[in-house]
Design a protein around this motif. Structure first.
Motif, short mmCIF file in Angstrom:
data_model
loop_
_atom_site.label_atom_id
_atom_site.label_comp_id
_atom_site.label_asym_id
_atom_site.label_seq_id
_atom_site.Cartn_x
_atom_site.Cartn_y
_atom_site.Cartn_z
N ARG A 161 0.96 -1.28 -0.13
CA ARG A 161 0.21 0.06 0.13
C ARG A 161 0.76 1.53 -0.03
O ARG A 161 2.05 1.31 0.69
CB ARG A 161 -0.83 0.16 1.32
N GLY A 162 0.48 2.17 -0.65
CA GLY A 162 1.25 3.57 -1.05
C GLY A 162 2.76 3.21 -1.32
O GLY A 162 3.03 2.34 -2.23
N ARG A 167 9.56 6.51 5.08
CA ARG A 167 9.64 6.38 6.48
C ARG A 167 9.42 7.50 7.23
O ARG A 167 9.41 8.77 6.85
CB ARG A 167 11.22 5.97 6.80
N GLY A 168 8.91 7.56 8.54
CA GLY A 168 8.79 8.71 9.34
C GLY A 168 10.08 8.68 10.36
O GLY A 168 10.79 7.65 10.39
N GLU A 294 1.70 10.28 14.45
CA GLU A 294 0.82 9.86 13.22
C GLU A 294 1.66 8.81 12.50
O GLU A 294 2.91 9.04 12.02
CB GLU A 294 0.59 11.21 12.17
N ILE A 295 0.98 7.69 12.14
CA ILE A 295 1.98 6.42 11.51
C ILE A 295 2.08 6.84 10.06
O ILE A 295 1.20 7.23 9.34
CB ILE A 295 0.88 5.27 11.35
N VAL A 296 3.64 6.55 9.54
CA VAL A 296 3.70 6.87 8.22
C VAL A 296 3.77 5.60 7.45
O VAL A 296 3.01 5.41 6.29
CB VAL A 296 5.08 7.48 8.22
N SER A 297 4.13 4.38 8.02
CA SER A 297 4.47 3.21 7.48
C SER A 297 4.22 2.07 8.55
O SER A 297 4.70 2.13 9.75
CB SER A 297 5.63 3.17 6.66
N VAL A 330 -3.21 4.03 7.83
CA VAL A 330 -1.91 3.63 7.56
C VAL A 330 -1.40 3.71 5.88
O VAL A 330 -1.78 3.21 5.18
CB VAL A 330 -1.38 2.21 7.68
N PRO A 331 -0.85 4.84 5.57
CA PRO A 331 -0.67 5.36 4.13
C PRO A 331 0.21 4.36 3.50
O PRO A 331 -0.08 4.26 2.27
CB PRO A 331 -0.26 6.89 4.35
N ASN A 332 1.32 3.84 4.21
CA ASN A 332 2.15 3.22 3.37
C ASN A 332 2.17 1.78 4.22
O ASN A 332 2.70 1.86 5.55
CB ASN A 332 3.55 3.71 3.36
#
Lengths: 728, 281
Positions: A161-162, A167-168, A294-297, A330-332
């Motif tokens: 996904r994404g 990475r955050g 906030e979740i990045v991946s 979860v965008p990625n």
């Protein structure tokens, strides 16, 4: 949020209607399948392999046949079509040349007494060439030769996904392990097969899905499906373990061979060996996030041990993967889930179905994330909570109700329990008097989970119900298996509400009518509840047509000609996942939050789960009493996985196949439960109601483990948490 | 299967002499588990529930004589709870109320499991077992009774008639570690008894060896370190810790599916410390 609940009809929708079988069960008068009896019946017994992996060089049944009272001894050669399986026929009814797990049936006996049958089994001589078992799921894909012609991988699923490389700045990762839990229902497998005059067979059996069983029995016996008739026996719990057939085919083979009714009841040990368990799992997970939480991946690798045969491993894998990140945006993501074959006991469906394993990992991760970002565990979850309109890991947009933030807030707002009382029985260790007041530390943990309801990935699901009104007497028939969950109560409540009557007869569930599908996946309230609602509305329409605008007098309108209608209910279509694990694969979802309070004796590693606060997304409450029952029971099962329930398998052998050593919570281990029900009606579901059976089991376990971590600072990356995991 | 239901000790012993391989049935809570598991085929049963000589609890000077057929439910209550509190505590940890209503102390002794819940108490107190068989009566000190896991000096044809338990002046306790808060087989258990008259401390250990174990070295060490008074005993904090280590040293635990040897030894040291603190000041 709340919706208007209840109708004017006594015992209708929204009321605390009493189960029709409740009084009989409490008084010990309810007939479970184990109580079945027929004139002239024989007793069946299976001989099971003691080895997890072996070739069978030969079987000598001669000594068993010599025993007085033995009527038949059958082996693989006697099975017309020797392959069965819940979703995929990869399992032998009786092992022919190879056994792949300790407990696999090799021969079956019918005799005049259970003891005779057991002695006959002991007299059968099986010549095994014992092989080294494959017991490490991590090695399953690298062995030279697969242990089954269908290969060693049940499913290998990747979800992308994404941009998975995104990475955050905040990174948390962990390795997690989930032990093998058993459904541990109280009523062992039981059934009675009777040969019929037409060459067919009638089977009364405890099961979750009569029609799927019927098809497997018919195929294996080489009979047309209509010659195999199944009726539901009294079921003493299921939790997924009765999805696969157990004694069904054995009993029918013996009945047809002997021309006599044959009854089989498993002992407790045989029950532990004779049904599938929850998949043990090894999970690696890495979350990255912004400093605000906030979740990045999310990246994850999930390895599920499916044991020797496929059962429902294929779909358990999908659930573990699709819900791997929990109810968060979860965008990625990159999730890789594999279920493999080993010589361990077969694993399959159990309440929570793959999501229990993932939830334990993702909720531990959310706590690590909270800590890394300096946030409260509740706050980090709220910041990432999914909501309608958001997309899942699979790209599916949430269209129905999914009040994640609401369940989190409602659960967190519940009052904490009072401080520990000065009573040794209430402390960790309980009756064992191990802890003094100063030996105990209290911890609090929070967790959230969600899961799909209904079957998925394009499965054409439906349920059939029939309504007959004769002289005003309403009878509803539906083949949905009542396994203790209370569907029979809902049938009455729905019919009372739609038809405006007081008394509703629920007919026995059997295969004389269309399938209601399985009592699993939290689906019967929606699917068969939907079918019952639909058929009652059709009957109501017919009554109104007959009344021709006058008041509906049901008794008069059906005095001469009964109303008799049958309807089928379907949910909306779903679709398979594509090569990137993307697709609208699921029908609807339900979420729940749990806050656990535990008292821990860190020096001895003993835990007392004191209190569970929970809030659950239920769509609409059809019966508050039964919803509460599901929540309390599901939490008890979650307590079990958190602190005690594990089938211990060493070298392919189950070491604790009894209630002496497979421990489930007692009344002294069950916490006080406070529940808030969140009612946001689900579009398309009958009365807006969602299934409620699974969510209580999913996030209760990680909440309890988080509370143990809070009390002890131990890592607790494995469940069940054992005393030795907590001591220095 | 034949069931013999004798109504006197004499006829029970006669039945056992005639059929030495008969199974003795009292509460049945051990026997029926074996039968249901298919590990114990029954051909003949001597049911001793109606033998009056096996029932009753009587105080005989400084000894309480507890009939073999006394149930754990009875042991939870007075007079045992008052006279031998550790035995009442141990009884409370046995199974469920239904089990405690059926299971007997005689069965616990006869089965001789290293996990038998009453047994560490009998060891800590230095109890004796009254055994009868044929024309023979004998009184066996508990220290000489166990010979191995589920093995004892009890011969085929013999019955446990009673246990004789000393009534001591001094504090007692029983601690049991299990993975569940009730209804659980001990992973490790410990009984302690202080005898203010004799200035002795007794310890009994369960589930940490092939038989219930004593810890004589630790007990005589701590008795020598303690400050005895007529109404109690004091032990220094550092001695309490060392006592825990010494008692753990007497354990001979193994790894099994219920726990590891390392954890069991650790649990014994913790229980010994806590037990001694509760019984001293």
């Amino acid at each position: 949020m709340s919706v208007e609940v209840g109708t004017r009809t006594a015992g209708g929708i929204g009321q605390r209607a009493i189960r029709p079988d409740g009084v009989a069960k409490v008084r010990g008068e309810f007939a479970f399948a184990g109580d079945l009896w027929a004139e002239g019946m024989l007793w069946g017994q299976a001989l099971r392999s003691p080895h997890p992996s072996a070739r069978i060089r030969g079987i000598d049944v001669g000594p068993a046949l010599l025993i007085t009272g033995v009527h038949a001894v059958l082996t693989a050669d006697d099975v017309p079509v020797n392959r069965y399986g819940l979703e995929h026929r990869d399992q032998a009814v009786l092992a022919g040349d190879v056994v792949r797990y300790a407990g696999e049936p090799v021969a079956i006996v019918a005799a005049d007494h259970p003891d005779t049958a057991r002695r006959a089994c002991a007299a059968i001589v099986v010549d095994y060439e014992v092989l080294a078992p494959l017991v490490d799921p991590g090695l399953s894909q690298s062995v030279e030769r697969p242990i089954h012609p269908d290969g060693n991988v049940f499913r290998d699923l990747v979800i992308r996904r994404g941009n998975p490389d995104s990475r955050g700045p905040v990174v948390v990762e962990g390795d997690y392990e989930i032990g093998m839990q058993d459904q541990a229902f109280m009523g062992p497998e039981a059934g009675l097969a009777s040969p019929a005059a037409d060459g067919g067979v009638d089977l009364v059996v405890s099961t979750q899905w009569l029609h799927n069983d019927r098809d497997q029995v018919a195929d294996c016996l080489g009979l047309a499906p209509e010659l195999v008739r199944l009726t539901l026996g009294g079921v003493g719990g299921a939790f997924g373990a009765r999805e696969d057939v157990s004694l069904h085919i054995h009993a029918c083979l013996l009945a047809v061979r002997t021309g006599r009714p044959v009854k089989i009841v498993y002992s407790r040990t045989e029950s532990f060996l004779g049904h599938v368990h929850r998949h043990p799992a090894r999970i690696w997970m890495r979350h990255t996030a912004r400093p605000n939480g906030e979740i990045v991946s999310v990246e994850s690798r999930i390895l599920l041990d499916g044991g020797a045969y496929r059962s429902s491993s294929y779909h358990v894998t999908a659930n573990a993967a699709c819900f791997a990140a929990g109810p968060y945006r979860v965008p990625n993501a990159l999730v890789h889930a594999i279920a493999v074959r080993t010589n361990n006991p077969p694993c399959g469906a159990m309440r929570g179905f793959g999501v229990v394993q993932s939830c334990f990992a993702h909720e531990a991760q959310m706590d690590l994330l909270a800590s890394a970002c300096g946030l409260d565990p509740v706050e980090v979850r709220l910041r990432n909570a999914l909501a309608p309109g958001d997309e899942l890991l699979t790209g599916q947009r949430i269209e129905g109700a999914l009040p994640v933030a609401e369940v989190i807030r409602a659960c967190a707002a519940l009052p904490l329990p009072a401080p520990a009382v000065d009573d040794v029985l209430a402390r960790p260790g309980g009756a064992g008097r191990t802890a003094g007041a100063r030996d105990v530390r209290r911890g609090v943990g929070f967790a959230v989970g969600f899961k799909n309801l209904m079957y998925a990935e394009g499965y054409m699901d439906g349920s059939v119900a029939r309504c007959r009104i004769d002289g005003g007497v309403v009878t509803i028939a539906c083949a949905a298996a009542e396994v203790g969950q209370g569907f029979v109560t809902l049938v009455q409540q729905i019919a009372r509400t739609v038809l405006d009557v007081d008394d509703v007869i629920v007919a026995p569930a059997d295969t004389d009518m269309g399938s209601a599908g399985s009592t699993s996946a939290s689906r019967q309230t929606m699917m068969s509840g939907g079918a019952v609602e639909k058929v009652c509305r059709a009957a109501r329409a017919e009554l109104e047509r007959r009344a021709g605008g006058d008041e509906v007098d049901i008794a008069a309108l059906t005095a001469r000609e009964p109303v008799d209608v049958t309807e089928e209910y379907h949910h909306r279509l779903t679709h398979p996942l594509d090569a990137d694990g993307q697709g609208d694969a699921h029908v609807s979802f339900a979420c729940a939050a749990h806050r656990a309070v535990v008292d821990v004796d860190p020096e001895l590693g003993l835990v007392r789960v004191v209190h569970l606060a929970t809030s659950q997304d239920v769509g609409r409450v059809l019966n508050p009493l039964q919803v509460t029952g599901q929540i309390e029971g599901g939490i008890a099962q979650g307590v079990g996985l958190a602190v005690m329930e594990e089938l211990i398998v060493e070298g392919g052998q189950v070491r604790n196949a009894s209630f002496t050593d497979y421990l489930i919570p007692t009344a002294l281990d069950a916490p006080t439960v406070d529940a808030v029900l969140i009612e946001e009606p689900e579009p398309g579901a009958p009365f807006g109601a969602k299934g409620v059976g699974e969510p209580p089991t999913i996030s209760s376990t990680p909440a309890i483990v988080a509370a143990i971590r809070d009390a002890t600072d131990a890592a607790c990356t494995r469940v069940p948490v054992r005393p030795r995991d907590l001591v220095p | 299967m034949a069931v013999i239901v004798p109504e006197s000790l004499e006829s029970a012993l006669a039945a056992l002499t005639a059929y030495p391989d008969a199974a003795v049935l009292a509460g049945g809570t051990d026997l029926m588990v074996e039968v249901n598991d298919g590990r114990r085929p029954l051909t003949r049963v001597v049911a001793v529930g109606r033998v009056p000589e096996l029932t009753g609890i009587r105080v005989d000077g400084a000894t309480v004589v507890i009939g073999a057929a006394t149930t754990f439910a009875q042991l939870e209550r007075d007079p045992v709870a008052e006279l031998v509190p550790a035995l009442a505590y141990a009884a409370r940890t046995v199974g469920s109320p239904q089990i405690r209503n059926a299971a007997t102390i005689g069965g616990n002794v006869a089965t001789a499991s290293p996990a038998g819940d009453a047994l560490p108490v009998l060891v800590a107190l230095g109890a004796s077992v009254e055994i009868a068989g044929g024309n023979r009566r004998r009184l066996v000190p508990i220290a000489d009774y166990f010979t191995g896991p589920k093995r004892s000096v009890l011969d085929a044809g013999e019955l446990v008639v009673a246990v004789q338990v000393p009534v001591l002046r001094g504090a007692q306790d029983y601690l049991k570690v299990g993975v569940r808060n009730a209804m659980v087989i001990a992973v490790a258990s410990l009984a302690i008894a202080v005898d203010l008259e004799a200035r002795r401390v007794g310890i009994g250990l369960g589930s940490v060896g092939p038989t219930p174990l004593a810890a004589p070295e630790a007990c005589s060490w701590v008795a020598s370190r303690a400050r005895w008074r007529s109404d109690g005993v004091e032990v220094a904090d550092e001695d309490v810790v060392e006592f825990g280590e010494r008692v753990a040293g007497a354990a001979r635990p193994i790894d099994d599916h219920r726990g590891t040897a390392r954890y069991r030894r650790h649990a014994v040291s913790v229980m010994a410390r806590r037990a001694l603190r509760r019984c001293t000041r």
